[in-house]
Design an enzyme around this catalytic site. Structure first.
Site, PDB file in Angstrom:
ATOM      1  N   LYS A   9     -13.410  -3.648  11.679  1.00 29.52           N
ATOM      2  CA  LYS A   9     -12.703  -3.018  12.796  1.00 29.52           C
ATOM      3  C   LYS A   9     -13.584  -1.995  13.533  1.00 29.52           C
ATOM      4  O   LYS A   9     -14.636  -1.591  13.014  1.00 29.52           O
ATOM      5  CB  LYS A   9     -11.424  -2.357  12.263  1.00 29.52           C
ATOM      6  CG  LYS A   9     -10.396  -3.370  11.726  1.00 29.52           C
ATOM      7  CD  LYS A   9      -9.092  -2.675  11.340  1.00 29.52           C
ATOM      8  CE  LYS A   9      -8.045  -3.655  10.842  1.00 29.52           C
ATOM      9  NZ  LYS A   9      -6.757  -2.980  10.513  1.00 29.52           N
ATOM     10  N   TYR A  49      -2.220 -10.046  16.600  1.00 35.20           N
ATOM     11  CA  TYR A  49      -1.301  -9.275  15.758  1.00 35.20           C
ATOM     12  C   TYR A  49       0.164  -9.508  16.130  1.00 35.20           C
ATOM     13  O   TYR A  49       1.022  -8.671  15.824  1.00 35.20           O
ATOM     14  CB  TYR A  49      -1.634  -7.788  15.838  1.00 35.20           C
ATOM     15  CG  TYR A  49      -2.766  -7.359  14.918  1.00 35.20           C
ATOM     16  CD1 TYR A  49      -2.629  -7.443  13.527  1.00 35.20           C
ATOM     17  CD2 TYR A  49      -3.961  -6.845  15.416  1.00 35.20           C
ATOM     18  CE1 TYR A  49      -3.650  -7.039  12.675  1.00 35.20           C
ATOM     19  CE2 TYR A  49      -4.992  -6.433  14.566  1.00 35.20           C
ATOM     20  CZ  TYR A  49      -4.822  -6.537  13.194  1.00 35.20           C
ATOM     21  OH  TYR A  49      -5.823  -6.127  12.346  1.00 35.20           O
ATOM     22  N   PHE A  57       4.208   0.709  14.942  1.00 35.03           N
ATOM     23  CA  PHE A  57       2.796   1.030  15.139  1.00 35.03           C
ATOM     24  C   PHE A  57       2.049  -0.009  15.983  1.00 35.03           C
ATOM     25  O   PHE A  57       0.842   0.103  16.172  1.00 35.03           O
ATOM     26  CB  PHE A  57       2.093   1.222  13.787  1.00 35.03           C
ATOM     27  CG  PHE A  57       2.197   0.019  12.872  1.00 35.03           C
ATOM     28  CD1 PHE A  57       1.342  -1.063  13.008  1.00 35.03           C
ATOM     29  CD2 PHE A  57       3.149  -0.010  11.850  1.00 35.03           C
ATOM     30  CE1 PHE A  57       1.435  -2.160  12.165  1.00 35.03           C
ATOM     31  CE2 PHE A  57       3.251  -1.107  11.000  1.00 35.03           C
ATOM     32  CZ  PHE A  57       2.392  -2.187  11.165  1.00 35.03           C
ATOM     33  N   THR A  91      -3.825  -1.190   2.299  1.00 40.76           N
ATOM     34  CA  THR A  91      -3.781  -0.917   3.742  1.00 40.76           C
ATOM     35  C   THR A  91      -4.047   0.563   4.032  1.00 40.76           C
ATOM     36  O   THR A  91      -4.795   0.898   4.957  1.00 40.76           O
ATOM     37  CB  THR A  91      -2.395  -1.316   4.301  1.00 40.76           C
ATOM     38  OG1 THR A  91      -2.123  -2.667   3.926  1.00 40.76           O
ATOM     39  CG2 THR A  91      -2.351  -1.189   5.807  1.00 40.76           C
ATOM     40  N   ARG A 102     -11.951  -0.176   1.811  1.00 38.31           N
ATOM     41  CA  ARG A 102     -11.155   0.841   2.512  1.00 38.31           C
ATOM     42  C   ARG A 102     -11.281   2.213   1.857  1.00 38.31           C
ATOM     43  O   ARG A 102     -11.325   3.230   2.542  1.00 38.31           O
ATOM     44  CB  ARG A 102      -9.696   0.385   2.609  1.00 38.31           C
ATOM     45  CG  ARG A 102      -9.511  -0.635   3.753  1.00 38.31           C
ATOM     46  CD  ARG A 102      -8.169  -1.312   3.698  1.00 38.31           C
ATOM     47  NE  ARG A 102      -7.868  -2.028   4.935  1.00 38.31           N
ATOM     48  CZ  ARG A 102      -6.891  -2.925   5.030  1.00 38.31           C
ATOM     49  NH1 ARG A 102      -6.132  -3.204   4.000  1.00 38.31           N
ATOM     50  NH2 ARG A 102      -6.674  -3.534   6.180  1.00 38.31           N
ATOM     51  N   ASN A 112      -8.590   1.647   9.486  1.00 38.67           N
ATOM     52  CA  ASN A 112      -8.804   1.315   8.075  1.00 38.67           C
ATOM     53  C   ASN A 112      -9.892   0.270   7.840  1.00 38.67           C
ATOM     54  O   ASN A 112      -9.856  -0.487   6.879  1.00 38.67           O
ATOM     55  CB  ASN A 112      -7.476   0.952   7.394  1.00 38.67           C
ATOM     56  CG  ASN A 112      -6.843  -0.293   7.975  1.00 38.67           C
ATOM     57  OD1 ASN A 112      -7.373  -0.886   8.913  1.00 38.67           O
ATOM     58  ND2 ASN A 112      -5.726  -0.703   7.419  1.00 38.67           N
ATOM     59  N   HIS A 115      -9.944  -5.954   8.482  1.00 43.60           N
ATOM     60  CA  HIS A 115      -8.781  -6.853   8.434  1.00 43.60           C
ATOM     61  C   HIS A 115      -9.131  -8.024   7.527  1.00 43.60           C
ATOM     62  O   HIS A 115     -10.271  -8.480   7.513  1.00 43.60           O
ATOM     63  CB  HIS A 115      -8.456  -7.398   9.832  1.00 43.60           C
ATOM     64  CG  HIS A 115      -7.508  -8.572   9.786  1.00 43.60           C
ATOM     65  ND1 HIS A 115      -6.148  -8.398   9.741  1.00 43.60           N
ATOM     66  CD2 HIS A 115      -7.729  -9.914   9.714  1.00 43.60           C
ATOM     67  CE1 HIS A 115      -5.567  -9.607   9.656  1.00 43.60           C
ATOM     68  NE2 HIS A 115      -6.515 -10.534   9.635  1.00 43.60           N
ATOM     69  N   GLU A 126      -5.856 -17.854  11.731  1.00 42.08           N
ATOM     70  CA  GLU A 126      -6.720 -16.766  12.225  1.00 42.08           C
ATOM     71  C   GLU A 126      -8.152 -17.255  12.450  1.00 42.08           C
ATOM     72  O   GLU A 126      -8.813 -16.827  13.403  1.00 42.08           O
ATOM     73  CB  GLU A 126      -6.689 -15.593  11.234  1.00 42.08           C
ATOM     74  CG  GLU A 126      -5.312 -14.926  11.196  1.00 42.08           C
ATOM     75  CD  GLU A 126      -5.235 -13.723  10.263  1.00 42.08           C
ATOM     76  OE1 GLU A 126      -6.213 -13.414   9.550  1.00 42.08           O
ATOM     77  OE2 GLU A 126      -4.164 -13.082  10.257  1.00 42.08           O
TER      78      GLU A 126
HETATM   79  P1  IDP Z   1      -3.194  -5.227   6.177  1.00 39.37           P
HETATM   80  O1  IDP Z   1      -4.247  -4.978   7.238  1.00 39.37           O
HETATM   81  O2  IDP Z   1      -3.547  -4.525   4.893  1.00 39.37           O
HETATM   82  O3  IDP Z   1      -2.889  -6.693   5.976  1.00 39.37           O
HETATM   83  P2  IDP Z   1      -0.656  -5.054   7.607  1.00 39.37           P
HETATM   84  O4  IDP Z   1       0.624  -4.607   7.004  1.00 39.37           O
HETATM   85  O5  IDP Z   1      -0.826  -6.510   7.901  1.00 39.37           O
HETATM   86  O6  IDP Z   1      -1.852  -4.513   6.674  1.00 39.37           O
HETATM   87  O7  IDP Z   1      -0.835  -4.225   8.945  1.00 39.37           O
HETATM   88  C1  IDP Z   1      -1.823  -4.592   9.895  1.00 39.37           C
HETATM   89  C2  IDP Z   1      -2.553  -3.343  10.360  1.00 39.37           C
HETATM   90  O8  IDP Z   1      -1.638  -2.502  11.058  1.00 39.37           O
HETATM   91  C3  IDP Z   1      -3.106  -2.467   9.230  1.00 39.37           C
HETATM   92  O9  IDP Z   1      -4.366  -2.867   8.761  1.00 39.37           O
HETATM   93  C4  IDP Z   1      -3.178  -1.116   9.912  1.00 39.37           C
HETATM   94  O10 IDP Z   1      -4.351  -1.012  10.718  1.00 39.37           O
HETATM   95  C5  IDP Z   1      -1.960  -1.139  10.822  1.00 39.37           C
HETATM   96  N1  IDP Z   1      -0.831  -0.481  10.148  1.00 39.37           N
HETATM   97  C6  IDP Z   1      -0.049  -0.986   9.169  1.00 39.37           C
HETATM   98  N2  IDP Z   1       0.914  -0.118   8.799  1.00 39.37           N
HETATM   99  C7  IDP Z   1       0.740   0.964   9.587  1.00 39.37           C
HETATM  100  C8  IDP Z   1       1.426   2.212   9.694  1.00 39.37           C
HETATM  101  O11 IDP Z   1       2.400   2.510   8.990  1.00 39.37           O
HETATM  102  N3  IDP Z   1       0.949   3.085  10.642  1.00 39.37           N
HETATM  103  C9  IDP Z   1      -0.114   2.787  11.445  1.00 39.37           C
HETATM  104  N4  IDP Z   1      -0.793   1.623  11.373  1.00 39.37           N
HETATM  105  C10 IDP Z   1      -0.374   0.735  10.452  1.00 39.37           C
HETATM  106 MG    MG Z   2      -2.037  -8.068   7.268  1.00 42.88          MG
END
Ligand code: IDP
Ligand code: MG
Length: 137
Positions: A9, A49, A57, A91, A102, A112, A115, A126
């Site tokens: 990212k 996404y 978010f 995450t 991470r 973070n 992805h 994807e």
């Molecule tokens: P992942 O990347 O670990 O699979 P997902 O739940 O698929 O996590 O969420 C996608 C992305 O959305 C996360 O990597 C993060 O950048 C963002 N994200 C997820 N939850 C939150 C949140 O509660 N606040 C802000 N950003 C979030």
């Molecule tokens: Mg995800």
């Protein structure tokens, strides 16, 4: 051989840790089957996404993903989807296990570092979003 999609990212690209992150994959049995650096458009980020479009978010996530270039990769190896998720860590980097990407390179739940596809089905979708067949070896 199983394949999965990984994106370094904008925060991690900006920090200059592309090589260090790729080393985690290569040192743990995942081959780089395809790789490119690109800048996502707002339209690309929203489409990629789309599963999160109802989440609070979503707007911030899209804004962050287009804030700078990213590195998109196809990782290949045995159990590539799960292995990649293990190497990534949780995450929220504050909850990520020590030694994960991470934990070591990310600052916050929105910035973070990485992805990774969460299932074989999503990995296929994807990978096709970013790469044509002739770009993957
Ligand atoms: P992942 O990347 O670990 O699979 P997902 O739940 O698929 O996590 O969420 C996608 C992305 O959305 C996360 O990597 C993060 O950048 C963002 N994200 C997820 N939850 C939150 C949140 O509660 N606040 C802000 N950003 C979030
Ligand atoms: Mg995800």
């Amino acid at each position: 051989m199983e394949q999965t999609l990984s994106i370094i990212k904008p925060d991690a690209v900006q920090k200059g840790v592309i090589g260090k992150i790729i080393d985690r994959f290569e040192s743990n049995g995942l081959k780089i089957a395809a790789v490119k650096k690109l800048q996502l458009s707002e339209c690309d980020a929203k489409a990629f996404y789309a599963v999160h479009k109802e989440r609070p978010f979503f707007g911030e996530l899209v804004k962050f993903m287009i804030s700078g270039p990213v590195v998109v990769m196809v990782l290949e190896g045995e159990n590539a989807v799960i292995k990649n998720r293990d190497l990534m860590g949780a995450t929220n980097p504050k909850e990520a296990k020590a030694g994960t990407i991470r934990a070591d390179f990310a600052e916050s739940i929105d910035a973070n570092a990485i992805h990774g596809s969460d299932s074989k089905e999503n990995a296929k979708i994807e990978i096709e979003f970013f790469f044509s067949k002739r770009e993957i070896y």
